[in-house]
Design an enzyme around this catalytic site. Sequence first.
Site: not given
Ligand code: ASP
Length: 306
Positions: A224, A170, A198-201, A221-222
């Site tokens: 979500g 990301t 699916r929707v992330g953060d 990042t990480g």
């Molecule tokens: N935060 C992102 C998600 O969950 C993934 C990432 O940061 O690598 O979509």
Amino acid sequence: MSEFVLAVHGGAGSMRRLRDDAAGQERIRDGLRGALRAGQGVLSDGGSALDAVEQAVRVLESNEAFNAGRGSVLNRAGEVEMDAAIMCGEKHRAGAVAAVRTILHPISAARAVMERTPHVLIAGLPAEKLALEAGVEEVDPEELATDERRRQLRRLRAAKRVDLDHGGSTVGAVALDRSGHLAAAASTGGMANKLPGRVGDSPIIGAGTWAADGRCAVSATGPGELIMRACVAHEIDAAIRLGGLELGRAASAALAMVAQLGGRAGCIAVDGNGTVAMPFTTEAMPRGVARTGEPPRQAIYDEELR
Ligand code: ASP
């Protein structure tokens, strides 16, 4: 004129596969450097933090080493579905798109939501339509998916796993411009082998992306799901505003909350004085900083920027 600063990240993770791959590491560093130079060019010409973070993220979306735009990961159905958000610290203006497939630069689609609609987040086909009307480049989703991402999906389907650690992952950017305004941007293909829809953060304002003038601009990042449940980006603002914490401590406290929920994450953040914090609790987080009149510096693992 005052000083500016821009920071970018290429996703928190272990980057284990890149440990012994000097060429792979250089590709990531090069990508970060290109993004920093693009944003630095905007800022040194007196451009806005908003334009700088958009330009920096567009460069990363074009680079298939990262999980955003071209090179995005695939969902369980073998499709690319991307999320992006952009936020302007002045008056908390924000725009985001979720689960879009036919857009080369989701970050510019997010900006179109902010500038051309009364809404903050638009998902799916209507977001794609809006982006096209705004002149954002259309793309055949097949062109976004690389062979490496197809191989990755086959591995993950066999292992029945959803994956976050993509080598280059990301992307996000935060900036303070010469007028003192802050902005943040994020773009991602999300998690590999995720459920469709699916929707992330990243496109959730306050979770993965946040900017408020005078306090902070943040891109997290990480995992979500955990970043949303800890509301990481806004939590950093709240710790500064209500708790009186300085940026670095506020950012680390927000990551500690993710750790309490059982996950590891990272973020980049800049405050109204140009202080930058880039903490991560994973083994790695490709990241970089560009300041007024200085060459951009990058790092991947727990190491000094260079
Ligand atoms: N935060 C992102 C998600 O969950 C993934 C990432 O940061 O690598 O979509």
